[in-house]
Design an enzyme around this catalytic site. Structure first.
Site, PDB file in Angstrom:
ATOM      1  N   ASN A  11       4.697  -4.962 -11.438  1.00 19.90           N
ATOM      2  CA  ASN A  11       5.492  -5.436 -10.401  1.00 19.90           C
ATOM      3  C   ASN A  11       6.222  -4.232  -9.723  1.00 19.90           C
ATOM      4  O   ASN A  11       5.746  -3.651  -8.843  1.00 19.90           O
ATOM      5  CB  ASN A  11       6.340  -6.324 -10.975  1.00 19.90           C
ATOM      6  CG  ASN A  11       7.484  -6.984  -9.958  1.00 19.90           C
ATOM      7  OD1 ASN A  11       7.194  -6.801  -8.675  1.00 19.90           O
ATOM      8  ND2 ASN A  11       8.510  -7.464 -10.398  1.00 19.90           N
ATOM      9  N   HIS A  65      10.227 -19.774  -7.078  1.00 20.74           N
ATOM     10  CA  HIS A  65       9.454 -18.972  -7.627  1.00 20.74           C
ATOM     11  C   HIS A  65       8.749 -19.692  -8.836  1.00 20.74           C
ATOM     12  O   HIS A  65       9.371 -20.309  -9.748  1.00 20.74           O
ATOM     13  CB  HIS A  65      10.105 -17.873  -8.286  1.00 20.74           C
ATOM     14  CG  HIS A  65       9.323 -16.800  -9.056  1.00 20.74           C
ATOM     15  ND1 HIS A  65       9.232 -16.742 -10.210  1.00 20.74           N
ATOM     16  CD2 HIS A  65       8.882 -15.720  -8.215  1.00 20.74           C
ATOM     17  CE1 HIS A  65       8.566 -15.543 -10.652  1.00 20.74           C
ATOM     18  NE2 HIS A  65       8.368 -15.148  -9.294  1.00 20.74           N
ATOM     19  N   GLU A 119       3.960  -1.731   1.008  1.00 22.26           N
ATOM     20  CA  GLU A 119       5.154  -2.163   0.030  1.00 22.26           C
ATOM     21  C   GLU A 119       5.294  -0.895  -0.736  1.00 22.26           C
ATOM     22  O   GLU A 119       4.321  -0.561  -1.454  1.00 22.26           O
ATOM     23  CB  GLU A 119       4.694  -3.346  -1.010  1.00 22.26           C
ATOM     24  CG  GLU A 119       5.983  -3.420  -1.903  1.00 22.26           C
ATOM     25  CD  GLU A 119       6.011  -4.680  -2.610  1.00 22.26           C
ATOM     26  OE1 GLU A 119       5.509  -5.896  -2.239  1.00 22.26           O
ATOM     27  OE2 GLU A 119       6.685  -4.832  -3.513  1.00 22.26           O
ATOM     28  N   GLU A 146      10.333 -15.991   0.915  1.00 23.36           N
ATOM     29  CA  GLU A 146       9.865 -16.164  -0.474  1.00 23.36           C
ATOM     30  C   GLU A 146      10.849 -17.217  -0.951  1.00 23.36           C
ATOM     31  O   GLU A 146      12.202 -16.838  -0.910  1.00 23.36           O
ATOM     32  CB  GLU A 146       9.646 -15.077  -1.397  1.00 23.36           C
ATOM     33  CG  GLU A 146       8.622 -14.215  -0.959  1.00 23.36           C
ATOM     34  CD  GLU A 146       8.354 -12.946  -1.746  1.00 23.36           C
ATOM     35  OE1 GLU A 146       8.938 -12.837  -2.932  1.00 23.36           O
ATOM     36  OE2 GLU A 146       7.778 -11.903  -1.130  1.00 23.36           O
ATOM     37  N   HIS A 206       7.836  -0.527  -3.165  1.00 23.83           N
ATOM     38  CA  HIS A 206       8.864  -1.046  -4.037  1.00 23.83           C
ATOM     39  C   HIS A 206       9.370   0.001  -4.915  1.00 23.83           C
ATOM     40  O   HIS A 206      10.912   0.084  -5.056  1.00 23.83           O
ATOM     41  CB  HIS A 206       8.287  -2.280  -4.792  1.00 23.83           C
ATOM     42  CG  HIS A 206       9.225  -3.258  -5.086  1.00 23.83           C
ATOM     43  ND1 HIS A 206       9.179  -4.668  -5.176  1.00 23.83           N
ATOM     44  CD2 HIS A 206      10.897  -3.313  -5.229  1.00 23.83           C
ATOM     45  CE1 HIS A 206      10.325  -5.279  -5.593  1.00 23.83           C
ATOM     46  NE2 HIS A 206      11.312  -4.378  -5.539  1.00 23.83           N
ATOM     47  N   ASN A 243       3.254  -2.181 -18.043  1.00 22.10           N
ATOM     48  CA  ASN A 243       3.068  -3.382 -17.421  1.00 22.10           C
ATOM     49  C   ASN A 243       4.332  -4.617 -17.389  1.00 22.10           C
ATOM     50  O   ASN A 243       5.236  -4.272 -17.941  1.00 22.10           O
ATOM     51  CB  ASN A 243       1.673  -4.236 -18.109  1.00 22.10           C
ATOM     52  CG  ASN A 243       2.396  -4.470 -19.578  1.00 22.10           C
ATOM     53  OD1 ASN A 243       3.109  -5.670 -19.799  1.00 22.10           O
ATOM     54  ND2 ASN A 243       1.880  -3.896 -20.463  1.00 22.10           N
ATOM     55  N   PHE A 290       4.588 -11.795 -15.603  1.00 17.87           N
ATOM     56  CA  PHE A 290       5.225 -12.062 -14.359  1.00 17.87           C
ATOM     57  C   PHE A 290       4.391 -12.183 -13.223  1.00 17.87           C
ATOM     58  O   PHE A 290       4.494 -12.557 -11.951  1.00 17.87           O
ATOM     59  CB  PHE A 290       5.994 -10.844 -13.952  1.00 17.87           C
ATOM     60  CG  PHE A 290       7.310 -11.226 -13.062  1.00 17.87           C
ATOM     61  CD1 PHE A 290       8.323 -12.069 -13.497  1.00 17.87           C
ATOM     62  CD2 PHE A 290       7.470 -10.630 -11.707  1.00 17.87           C
ATOM     63  CE1 PHE A 290       9.388 -12.461 -12.572  1.00 17.87           C
ATOM     64  CE2 PHE A 290       8.474 -10.989 -10.837  1.00 17.87           C
ATOM     65  CZ  PHE A 290       9.465 -11.897 -11.381  1.00 17.87           C
ATOM     66  N   GLU A 298       9.298  -5.249   1.008  1.00 13.60           N
ATOM     67  CA  GLU A 298      10.198  -4.604   0.075  1.00 13.60           C
ATOM     68  C   GLU A 298       9.726  -2.977  -0.057  1.00 13.60           C
ATOM     69  O   GLU A 298       9.500  -2.276  -0.926  1.00 13.60           O
ATOM     70  CB  GLU A 298       9.684  -5.019  -1.363  1.00 13.60           C
ATOM     71  CG  GLU A 298      10.538  -6.687  -1.815  1.00 13.60           C
ATOM     72  CD  GLU A 298      10.089  -7.034  -3.227  1.00 13.60           C
ATOM     73  OE1 GLU A 298       8.860  -6.854  -3.659  1.00 13.60           O
ATOM     74  OE2 GLU A 298      10.781  -7.798  -3.499  1.00 13.60           O
TER      75      GLU A 298
HETATM   76  C1  GAL Z   1       9.363 -10.801  -4.601  1.00 12.62           C
HETATM   77  C2  GAL Z   1       8.238  -9.891  -4.031  1.00 12.62           C
HETATM   78  C3  GAL Z   1       7.017 -10.500  -4.514  1.00 12.62           C
HETATM   79  C4  GAL Z   1       6.950 -10.860  -5.862  1.00 12.62           C
HETATM   80  C5  GAL Z   1       8.277 -11.765  -6.288  1.00 12.62           C
HETATM   81  C6  GAL Z   1       8.419 -12.084  -7.781  1.00 12.62           C
HETATM   82  O1  GAL Z   1      10.533  -9.616  -4.613  1.00 12.62           O
HETATM   83  O2  GAL Z   1       8.155  -9.720  -2.725  1.00 12.62           O
HETATM   84  O3  GAL Z   1       5.921  -9.796  -4.276  1.00 12.62           O
HETATM   85  O4  GAL Z   1       7.138  -9.770  -6.851  1.00 12.62           O
HETATM   86  O5  GAL Z   1       9.408 -11.325  -5.854  1.00 12.62           O
HETATM   87  O6  GAL Z   1       7.295 -12.519  -8.125  1.00 12.62           O
HETATM   88 MG    MG Z   2       7.463  -6.028  -5.057  1.00 11.44          MG
END
Ligand code: GAL
Ligand code: MG
Length: 956
Positions: free
Chosen positions: A90, A527, A409, A524, A411, A584, A588, A452
């Site tokens: 992630n 979840h 991204e 977003e 991140h 990993n 998630f 991100e």
């Molecule tokens: C956000 C992100 C997504 C995914 C989600 C969690 O922060 O933009 O790509 O990681 O959280 O599943």
């Molecule tokens: Mg991310």
């Protein structure tokens, strides 16, 4: 001349975004069936090396012997073909090297194929199209370096005319694909890392003077009555464009009828050069009187045919573009489409396939769009990169609003790279090239600068380029948003937070920032990891009641479980770590509303229900229908009504649905009767995405409820001994625990303790044998008049137990009682904060079918508001549980909670032959805390006194 790729070190040079790559253009050129098009997809020679430095300079030469190499399908991810491995992370990068460095161990795929360049192509230019290469590619044609490209999700085109042999069928194309590059640091999205040539490859032939690009953007006049078309056709040639060339353009309806225009399309191609010259560009702006508006509800497209005409009057090049006329505006805290502040019922989507990684067929893409429409979504965010280009064609056609996102991204280096000038060109190009590719799509309503990646000067450069090139669409970028502060408006025209709690968006709506005209659309939210998406209804209640809030995009469409076959032949959906991929982020990646094979998760029923185009209510004794759409009447819908008594249908009628305008309402000709009315909203005719009769959802209205069936009278137990019906093999015991759902593993509390951790610590998982201290459980049994047992339960939960999974009883029923009937919510599972998608009525199923296949097993299969449940054998004998005082939450299963909690994958579960029945007086809500807010306070199960009564009655 041998090419020293190792010397170039192109994979670790962020300032080198490409070499000899042609400008991005809209895909309007010839396709399958045209003599000017050759598809190169198929079996190619392939060898995977450990490092790019190991590539020999002769790799692209015609004489190079690739006879010992393997063969792989192109396009494909080599990680899904038995080479290297998929790797899931992630936030963290899969390797420790700091940008722009990459590990020395760097899988490098060498691909070779041979292709024909027909003799008829001679005298024209030959363009090679690589749909996508992950993550950096060098291209050699007959041994010569044709070019280099980065960006794993956009195509690269190269002019390979000088390197090919016309008339030869054995031109050699070699692609060296390097997995880790400086670009990988810009592609740190939360999904699997793969490698390979992942989209189509073809060559096409263009005349020397050719259409270089067509920009055709459909809009609407200010009064919204007419369509408008901005056309910009760019022509190019080896020595510019001489005098006498012309562009013709014609607009037709999708049925082929010519369309009247105010103004002319096409014109002479300017040939001049030098100062004051604006290029070989033909520009028009025309009005299309009365053109129907494009929207997600009414996706009407027109066809624009563009031709390039030489001085002799012959057509030498052609392009077709589909145009939809719609207007996107931001103002007054609204994002308006054709003047309406459309509510965004969106979902985030990755390009994903359980077997192929991210290589998709036209059928895969179509199945996605169809399902997304069928489940009530009207929008998609292409998280977090430009999706397969065919996806946008389908969105244009079937009607989905799209936020198109750049492949950017960072991140893991969120606050550095966005300021790093070495990455400036990459930043601008990743945005600009997406816009250049996708500009003509009616469905695209906003450009997203990525995800991100912090907010730096590089973003400002990208935003400025896009704003100048395409003023018709707003920008979207979450990385610059701070709720309640007018930050980031230079790079985002919408306030687009991720996972905000409901009270925060409400506070934002209620306290406008002076001068901030932007609406709030959650990029977003909700979840969907495991059994999740609690409180969706509360989000929508907030959105619908607050000006400025305009919905959002659920995270996310897919559960990214890659299908994996184990040594013993078992196939399972895998997640992080299952491939030996270290480091990993475990499961998630399993956070979609569909499972890895696109079967719907129960949460989709909730979404569909909230998104229904109509709402039905009882108003002064009449049933009122409200049209909740923005542009469409109701004539495309049909309504049926079932009258229910004791949960059973006693009468079914077709209800006349008046054609109410958007926003309007009308009373229906149906009178409330029975115990409730269950309406079904169906398609009256075929839609492009579903056939006539397809069910969009339902509405259940309580009518005058007279319950039949009187509870049986309790009598004293004879001799004080409880005589359980024969089916009961373990009598009811206390249950306070559930197999944790992913949301129960919240990273909260100073001690970093999750609810799931606390439940274990408190011993809740053992409550059936040992009541935890501070919790009291009293059971009283009575015989029932006739047969059966009435159980009275009381549980007193002490103040030290702030948050429990459930308070209820668990009992075990003997094997063989497989047939299930219940009167309550169904057929899909429901929980206190996610139960609108399931009407209350009688249902039948089997215990086996109650299983809900979350890839990582967890609590599932609950039913809210259950009045009674029966478990029967084939002869109709068994047991009935009745909840006459008040409906309870019930689940029946062949798995005990601990079976689910201990398994890592669904395929590891072994069904017990007996049936485990949970009857809960209270069950904790689901929330979305695996990433985002927990369930609301009212859905928590805390300290206090719980009382419930239920009967266990033998049947047959
Ligand atoms: C956000 C992100 C997504 C995914 C989600 C969690 O922060 O933009 O790509 O990681 O959280 O599943
Ligand atoms: Mg991310």
């Amino acid at each position: 001349m041998p090419v020293d790729l190792a010397g170039l070190r192109f994979w670790a040079s962020p300032e080198l975004t490409s070499l000899h790559r042609l400008s991005m253009r809209s895909p309007t050129g010839p396709r399958d069936g045209s003599p000017w098009f050759r598809r190169l997809d198929g079996l190619w020679r392939f060898r995977l090396l450990d490092r790019p430095q190991d590539v020999v300079p002769e790799v692209g030469d015609a004489a190079f012997d690739d006879g010992t190499w393997d063969e792989v399908e192109v396009p494909s991810c080599w990680t899904m073909q038995g080479y290297d491995r998929p790797h899931y992370t992630n936030v963290q990068m899969p390797f420790p090297d700091a940008p722009p460095s990459v590990p020395d161990a760097n899988p490098t795929g060498c691909y070779r194929t041979r292709f024909e360049v027909p003799p008829s192509w001679s005298g024209r230019r030959v363009v090679l199209h690589l749909g996508a290469a992950e993550s950096a590619v060098a291209v050699l044609v007959n041994g010569a370096l044709a070019g280099i490209s980065k960006d794993s999700h956009l195509a690269a085109e190269f002019d390979i005319t000088p390197f090919v042999e016309f008339g030869a069928s054995d031109n050699v194309l070699a692609c060296v694909v390097v997995k880790w590059s400086d670009g990988s640091h810009l592609e740190d999205q939360d999904h699997w890392w793969h490698g390979g040539l992942t989209r189509e490859v073809f060559v096409r032939s263009e005349p020397p003077v050719h259409l270089a690009d067509v920009k055709a953007i459909g809009g609407r006049s200010v009064d919204l009555v007419d369509g408008t078309l901005e056309l910009r056709v760019t022509v190019d040639g080896p020595d510019g464009v001489p005098e006498g060339w012309r562009v013709d353009a014609e607009l037709r309806t999708s049925g082929g009828a010519p369309v009247d225009l105010l103004g002319a399309l096409g014109g002479p191609v300017p040939s001049a050069r030098g100062f004051g010259f604006t290029g070989h560009v033909v520009r028009n702006r025309v009005v299309v009187p009365g053109a129907p508006a494009w929207s997600s509800e009414t996706p009407t497209l027109h066809h624009l045919a563009v031709s390039l005409v030489d001085p002799a009057g012959d057509i030498v090049d052609e392009a077709t573009v589909r145009v939809g006329f719609r207007r996107v505006e931001i103002g007054g805290r609204e994002l308006r489409i054709n003047g309406r502040p459309v509510l965004v019922r969106g979902v985030n989507r990755h390009d994903f396939h359980p077997d192929n990684g991210r290589v998709l067929t036209a059928d895969d893409l179509r199945a996605d769009v169809v399902a997304i429409k069928q489940w009530g979504f009207n929008a998609v965010r292409t998280s977090h990169y430009p999706n397969d280009p065919r996806f946008l064609d389908l969105c244009d056609e079937h009607g989905l609003y799209v936020i198109d996102e750049a492949n950017l991204e960072t991140h893991a280096s969120m606050f550095t790279l966005c300021h790093d000038p070495n990455y400036l060109s990459a930043w601008v190009e990743r945005g600009a090239r997406m816009v250049l590719r996708d500009k003509n799509h009616a469905s695209v309503i906003a450009w997203s600068l990525g995800n991100e990646s912090g907010h730096g000067a590089n973003h400002e450069a990208m935003a400025a380029w896009i704003r100048r090139y395409d003023p018709s669409r707003p920008l979207h970028y979450e990385g610059a948003v701070m709720l309640g502060l007018d930050l980031g408006s230079s790079v985002t025209d919408v306030v687009c937070p991720m996972y905000p709690p409901i009270e925060r968006i409400v506070a934002w709506a209620e306290h406008p920032v002076a001068g901030d005209e932007r609406p709030l659309i959650m990029c977003e939210y909700s979840h969907a990891m495991g059994n999740s998406n609690g409180c969706l209804a509360e989000y929508w209640a907030a959105v619908e009641s607050h000006h400025g809030l305009q919905g959002g995009f659920i995270w996310e469409w897919w559960d990214h479980g890659l299908r994996q076959t184990l040594g013993d032949g078992t196939a399972r959906f895998s997640y992080g770590g299952d491939w030996g991929d270290v480091p990993n982020d475990f499961n998630f990646c399993l956070d979609g509303v569909v499972w890895p094979d696109r079967r719907p998760k129960p949460a989709l029923w909730e979404h569909r229900q909230l998104a229904l185009p109509v709402r039905l209510r009882l108003v002064d004794g009449a049933v009122r229908v409200e049209n909740r759409q923005d542009f469409r009447g109701l004539s495309w819908l049909r309504l049926t009504c079932d009258v229910l008594v004791e949960g059973a249908v006693v009468e079914s009628v077709e209800v006349q649905l008046p054609d109410v305008e958007p926003g309007g309402s009308a009373d229906l000709d149906v009178s409330p009767r029975g115990e409730s009315l269950l309406f079904r909203v169906l398609l009256a005719g075929d839609e492009s995405w579903a056939p006539a009769g397809f069910e969009l959802g339902f509405a259940q209205l309580d009518a005058a409820f007279e319950r039949e069936g009187v509870a049986r009278r309790p009598v004293a137990l004879e001799s004080g001994v409880v005589g359980w019906p024969a089916a009961v093999v373990e009598p009811p015991a206390l249950a306070l625990w559930r197999a944790p759902i992913d949301n129960d593993w919240i990273r909260a509390g100073a001690a970093g303790e999750t609810p799931a951790d606390r439940w274990r610590k408190w011993g809740l998982d053992r409550a059936s044998t040992k009541c935890p201290p501070g919790i009291e459980h009293r059971q009283t049994f009575h015989a029932l008049d006739g047969d059966g047992i009435l159980v009275e339960e009381e549980v007193v939960v002490g103040d030290e137990y702030g948050d429990l999974a459930r308070v209820g009883s668990v009992l075990v029923i003997g094997a063989g009682l497989e047939h299930l009937e219940w009167f309550g919510r169904g057929p899909v599972e429901t929980y206190p904060d996610r139960k609108l998608g399931a009407p209350v009525r009688r249902w039948t199923s089997t215990v086996t079918d109650e299983y809900v296949p979350y890839v990582k097993p967890q609590e599932h299969g609950g039913h809210e508001d259950v009045r009674w449940v029966r478990l029967l054998d084939e002869g109709g004998r068994g047991v009935e549980l009745r909840f006459d005082d008040r409906p309870l939450h019930v689940s029946v299963s062949h798995f005990a909670a601990r079976d689910l909690a201990e398994a890592r994958h669904d395929v590891e579960l072994v069904a017990r032959s007996e049936v485990i029945v949970h009857v809960d007086a209270a069950h904790r809500g689901l929330g979305t805390a695996s990433c985002g807010p927990d369930t609301l306070h009212q859905y928590l199960v805390g300290p206090g006194t719980y009382r419930w009564r239920w009967s266990v009655i033998p049947v047959g």
